[in-house]
Design a protein around this motif. Structure first.
Motif, PDB file in Angstrom:
ATOM      1  N   LEU A 123      69.200  56.322 -95.409  1.00 55.74           N
ATOM      2  CA  LEU A 123      67.758  56.152 -95.236  1.00 55.74           C
ATOM      3  C   LEU A 123      67.114  57.479 -94.858  1.00 55.74           C
ATOM      4  CD1 LEU A 123      65.364  54.173 -95.139  1.00 55.74           C
ATOM      5  CD2 LEU A 123      65.934  53.751 -92.743  1.00 55.74           C
ATOM      6  N   ARG A 124      67.807  58.256 -94.023  1.00 53.47           N
ATOM      7  CA  ARG A 124      67.300  59.574 -93.609  1.00 53.47           C
ATOM      8  C   ARG A 124      67.217  60.515 -94.806  1.00 53.47           C
ATOM      9  NH1 ARG A 124      64.978  63.559 -92.566  1.00 53.47           N
ATOM     10  NH2 ARG A 124      65.231  64.936 -90.789  1.00 53.47           N
ATOM     11  N   ALA A 125      68.208  60.447 -95.678  1.00 58.69           N
ATOM     12  CA  ALA A 125      68.233  61.314 -96.862  1.00 58.69           C
ATOM     13  C   ALA A 125      67.170  60.934 -97.877  1.00 58.69           C
ATOM     14  CB  ALA A 125      69.613  61.271 -97.506  1.00 58.69           C
ATOM     15  N   ASN A 126      66.789  59.648 -97.917  1.00 57.13           N
ATOM     16  CA  ASN A 126      65.782  59.155 -98.860  1.00 57.13           C
ATOM     17  C   ASN A 126      64.765  58.303 -98.113  1.00 57.13           C
ATOM     18  OD1 ASN A 126      67.130  60.107-101.352  1.00 57.13           O
ATOM     19  ND2 ASN A 126      68.732  58.706-100.656  1.00 57.13           N
ATOM     20  N   PRO A 127      63.936  58.913 -97.273  1.00 59.89           N
ATOM     21  CA  PRO A 127      62.990  58.118 -96.474  1.00 59.89           C
ATOM     22  C   PRO A 127      61.953  57.428 -97.352  1.00 59.89           C
ATOM     23  CG  PRO A 127      62.581  60.467 -96.192  1.00 59.89           C
ATOM     24  CD  PRO A 127      63.808  60.334 -97.040  1.00 59.89           C
ATOM     25  N   PRO A 128      61.496  56.261 -96.937  1.00 60.25           N
ATOM     26  CA  PRO A 128      60.467  55.553 -97.712  1.00 60.25           C
ATOM     27  C   PRO A 128      59.154  56.320 -97.683  1.00 60.25           C
ATOM     28  CG  PRO A 128      60.896  54.417 -95.648  1.00 60.25           C
ATOM     29  CD  PRO A 128      61.879  55.531 -95.741  1.00 60.25           C
ATOM     30  N   SER A 129      58.297  56.034 -98.633  1.00 56.96           N
ATOM     31  CA  SER A 129      57.002  56.731 -98.706  1.00 56.96           C
ATOM     32  C   SER A 129      55.949  56.062 -97.825  1.00 56.96           C
ATOM     33  CB  SER A 129      56.517  56.794-100.155  1.00 56.96           C
ATOM     34  OG  SER A 129      56.396  55.474-100.671  1.00 56.96           O
ATOM     35  N   ASP A 130      56.317  55.060 -97.076  1.00 58.31           N
ATOM     36  CA  ASP A 130      55.403  54.358 -96.162  1.00 58.31           C
ATOM     37  C   ASP A 130      54.898  55.333 -95.098  1.00 58.31           C
ATOM     38  OD1 ASP A 130      54.119  52.754 -94.321  1.00 58.31           O
ATOM     39  OD2 ASP A 130      55.753  51.316 -94.115  1.00 58.31           O
ATOM     40  N   PRO A 131      53.565  55.495 -94.971  1.00 59.57           N
ATOM     41  CA  PRO A 131      53.034  56.450 -93.989  1.00 59.57           C
ATOM     42  C   PRO A 131      53.346  56.053 -92.539  1.00 59.57           C
ATOM     43  CG  PRO A 131      51.250  55.194 -95.009  1.00 59.57           C
ATOM     44  CD  PRO A 131      52.506  54.849 -95.731  1.00 59.57           C
ATOM     45  N   GLU A 132      53.715  54.812 -92.305  1.00 57.85           N
ATOM     46  CA  GLU A 132      54.036  54.387 -90.944  1.00 57.85           C
ATOM     47  C   GLU A 132      55.510  54.566 -90.604  1.00 57.85           C
ATOM     48  OE1 GLU A 132      52.364  50.795 -89.489  1.00 57.85           O
ATOM     49  OE2 GLU A 132      50.592  50.971 -90.752  1.00 57.85           O
ATOM     50  N   PHE A 133      56.300  55.014 -91.576  1.00 62.12           N
ATOM     51  CA  PHE A 133      57.710  55.266 -91.313  1.00 62.12           C
ATOM     52  C   PHE A 133      57.827  56.441 -90.364  1.00 62.12           C
ATOM     53  CE2 PHE A 133      61.731  57.405 -92.289  1.00 62.12           C
ATOM     54  CZ  PHE A 133      62.608  56.371 -92.015  1.00 62.12           C
ATOM     55  N   ASP A 134      58.610  56.270 -89.283  1.00 65.21           N
ATOM     56  CA  ASP A 134      58.728  57.284 -88.239  1.00 65.21           C
ATOM     57  C   ASP A 134      60.091  57.967 -88.339  1.00 65.21           C
ATOM     58  OD1 ASP A 134      58.659  58.822 -85.967  1.00 65.21           O
ATOM     59  OD2 ASP A 134      58.269  57.156 -84.595  1.00 65.21           O
TER      60      ASP A 134
END
Length: 150
Positions: A123-134
């Motif tokens: 998940l760290r290598a491919n983070p989601p594009s969600d602006p709320e993802f921290d």
């Protein structure tokens, strides 16, 4: 007669409601073993910028100290003697991640399963594009879970 009964009933109700509330707890007249404890040492510093430091010690063996550079996060420690004579000590940090105590008597987190760490690393290598993802929160979680593995 009805009017007088109504007036008497109203007065009785008013007196009942005006009575002070009963105490929530009862103390034993003898007090507990620590009821006579006194503060034997105490210091505190409070600065305008919000930083502070305090420490105290009581005659029954309680000791505590805490410091803060900004008035928001803090670190400190406290210790006390249990009724059976066992000494307990806690060192802690309190910050944006909450209250984080450490002590030999406190339970520790079990090792994280390897597949959970792998999933979070993916998940760290491919983070989601969600602006709320921290991302910072994910990094902190990964660091904490890696630390459980020794």
């Amino acid at each position: 007669m009805y009017k007088q009964s109504l007036i008497l009933l109203s007065c009785a109700l008013a007196l009942t409601l005006a009575a002070p509330p009963a105490p929530l707890t009862k103390r034993s007249p003898q007090g507990g073993p620590d009821s006579e404890a006194t503060v034997v040492a105490q210091d505190q510093i409070i600065n305008e910028g919000g930083s502070y430091a305090y420490n105290y010690e009581t005659s029954n063996g309680i000791k505590a100290r805490q410091t803060s550079d900004n008035g928001v996060s803090a670190n400190g420690e406290y210790s006390f003697l249990a009724p059976d004579g066992t000494s307990y000590s806690v060192v802690y940090v309190a910050d944006e991640n909450g209250f984080q105590p450490q002590g030999a008597h406190l339970p520790t987190e079990p090792p994280a399963p390897e597949h959970v760490i792998k999933l979070l690393e993916d998940l760290r290598a491919n983070p989601p594009s969600d602006p709320e993802f921290d991302l910072a929160s994910l990094d902190a979680t990964l660091a904490r879970l890696r630390a459980t593995q020794g």
